[in-house]
Write an enzyme that holds these catalytic residues in place. Structure first.
Site, mmCIF file in Angstrom:
data_model
loop_
_atom_site.group_PDB
_atom_site.id
_atom_site.type_symbol
_atom_site.label_atom_id
_atom_site.label_comp_id
_atom_site.label_asym_id
_atom_site.label_seq_id
_atom_site.Cartn_x
_atom_site.Cartn_y
_atom_site.Cartn_z
ATOM 1 N N ASP A 26 0.833 -1.196 0.000
ATOM 2 C CA ASP A 26 0.000 0.000 0.000
ATOM 3 C C ASP A 26 0.864 1.241 0.000
ATOM 4 O O ASP A 26 0.446 2.296 0.390
ATOM 5 C CB ASP A 26 -0.935 0.035 1.212
ATOM 6 C CG ASP A 26 -0.229 -0.151 2.531
ATOM 7 O OD1 ASP A 26 -0.881 -0.229 3.563
ATOM 8 O OD2 ASP A 26 1.014 -0.229 2.512
ATOM 9 N N LYS A 50 -4.379 3.783 -0.808
ATOM 10 C CA LYS A 50 -5.301 4.791 -1.337
ATOM 11 C C LYS A 50 -4.536 5.733 -2.255
ATOM 12 O O LYS A 50 -3.372 6.054 -2.027
ATOM 13 C CB LYS A 50 -5.998 5.542 -0.216
ATOM 14 C CG LYS A 50 -5.112 6.269 0.750
ATOM 15 C CD LYS A 50 -5.965 7.046 1.743
ATOM 16 C CE LYS A 50 -5.126 7.395 2.957
ATOM 17 N NZ LYS A 50 -5.854 7.919 4.078
#
Ligand code: SAH
Length: 405
Positions: A194, A216
């Site tokens: 991530d 994200k």
């Protein structure tokens, strides 16, 4: 001719004759492999004497006798008397016990390999001809460097039980990934990541390693933790070796706990490979020691997620260093809450953005002004905020000046 085998030395008696440097070095290796070591020598090195006083080994403080060899699985002859070594190697051969003769490798029935271990693999190099330890070590070092460099594809060819390895990738610089972390990556069938900072690490993976990015980005929402847990467990249950690569250390604001919990609930094997946390390493890499004799004896690591917390303010009041992660947005709230609670307005603060990467930048100011300064300089996450005397710009230079010669 010499053949190379892997011996299981656990709980096997190894008799070492001699107590000098050769005996000491080799004995350390036998010990680390779980052997039961008996040293027989009138005199021994300080290291051997200490090991004996801790009962890690047995030391018989006398000259070796032939009877001492009985019951041994392996014998190391390293006395300083070649004739004694020669006589005992002949006796070892009669007893059918493998034996290294340190003064003449050709007389023994075994010779030591230069070895290194890499996770669950061991590498060993021996010379088949006249011993040449420096040359053998050079070969071992070269092979070890390649394996540790993460260049070798270590994925399992025989299917086994899948598992999840949580790997801390460190603060950003690829050099701060641990050797164990690198090994885990070279064994991975799947890498779940991530983190932008780990791109350099990911670029060296073989093309057919599945990389799942659950991070994200500005235009998509982060993958919910439950979904990440599901991906990890599902792939491991397919028999795959799954690396969950996380920034810094997996257990410092990393949600590593939830991921381990998911493995435990599903009966999936897991391993945690600690990482270099940004909380301590990012300040260090810009010359800020989070503790310093006479300046700060404690450090509190907290999150700025929910603004200033009581433990953080109490720590500032007590003169401890406070390190805030995920604190860029909350910096104004943290500074004003601290000042309202009585923390000195002049307390030094340093904000380090993207530590250990090419974008690293340090912004400093006193507690009363840091929020304004940070907003003027356009400070952006990821950043580590250090609050306390250790963040004083001239701290290290003034220590040197104050140290008596
Ligand atoms: N597990 C991580 C922390 C995860 S929380 C660790 O041990 O480092 C994410 C926060 O870590 C970021 O918001 C930032 O505060 C901090 N951080 C991570 N890497 C950083 C870096 N290279 N420079 C500055 N801060 C960093």
């Amino acid at each position: 001719m010499t053949s190379l085998f892997g011996l299981d030395l656990r709980d096997k008696r190894i008799v070492v004759a001699g107590g000098g440097i050769v005996a000491t070095r080799r004995l350390r290796r036998f010990l680390s492999e779980g052997a039961e070591v008996v040293v027989i020598s009138p005199e021994v090195s300080d290291d051997i004497a200490r090991l004996a006083s801790h009962h890690d080994i047995e030391w018989r403080q006398r000259t070796i006798e032939e009877a001492d060899l009985e019951g041994a699985w392996f014998i190391l002859l390293a006395t300083d008397d070649r004739e004694v070594n020669a006589r005992l190697s002949a006796r070892a051969a009669q007893l059918r016990v493998w034996c290294i003769n340190a003064s003449d490798a050709a007389q023994g029935t075994a010779r030591a390999a230069a070895t290194s271990t890499h996770g669950d693999l061991a590498i060993g190099v021996v010379s088949l001809d006249a011993p040449d330890p420096a040359r053998v070590r050079a070969v071992r070092d070269a092979i070890a460097a390649v394996v540790d460099g993460g260049e070798v594809d270590l994925r399992r060819h025989r299917p086994g039980a899948g598992r999840v390895i949580l790997v801390g990738s460190g603060p950003g610089d690829a050099g701060m990934l641990t050797i164990r972390g690198r090994q885990a990556l070279s064994e991975a069938d799947v890498v779940v990541t991530d983190r932008l900072g780990s791109s350099a690490i990911l670029s060296s993976l073989p093309y057919d390693v599945e990389v799942v990015n659950v991070g994200k980005s500005p235009d998509n929402h982060p993958v919910p933790q439950a979904e990440i847990n599901r991906i990890l467990v599902e792939r491991a249950l397919e028999g795959k070796s799954v690396v969950r690569l996380k920034g810094g250390d997996p257990f410092v604001f990393g949600r590593g706990g939830e991921e381990v919990n998911a493995c435990l609930s599903a009966g999936v094997d897991y391993e945690v490979v600690p990482g270099v946390t940004s909380a301590l390493s990012v300040p260090a890499s810009v010359g800020i020691p989070v503790t310093q004799r006479g300046v700060a004896t404690s450090v509190l690591v907290t999150t700025g997620h929910a603004g200033a917390d009581q433990a953080a303010i109490a720590s500032m009041l007590a003169g401890a260093t406070v390190v805030v992660l995920m604190g860029v947005t909350a910096l104004p709230a943290i500074a004003s809450a601290a000042i309202a609670a009585g923390v000195d307005e002049d307390t030094p603060v340093a904000v380090v953005e993207s530590g250990t990467t090419a974008r690293e930048r340090v912004t400093r100011g006193p507690l009363a002004d840091i929020a304004r300064i940070a907003s003027e300089t356009g400070v952006k996450p990821p950043a580590v905020i250090v609050i306390g005397e250790v963040a004083r710009p001239d701290l290290l230079a003034s220590l040197v000046a104050a140290t008596p010669q």
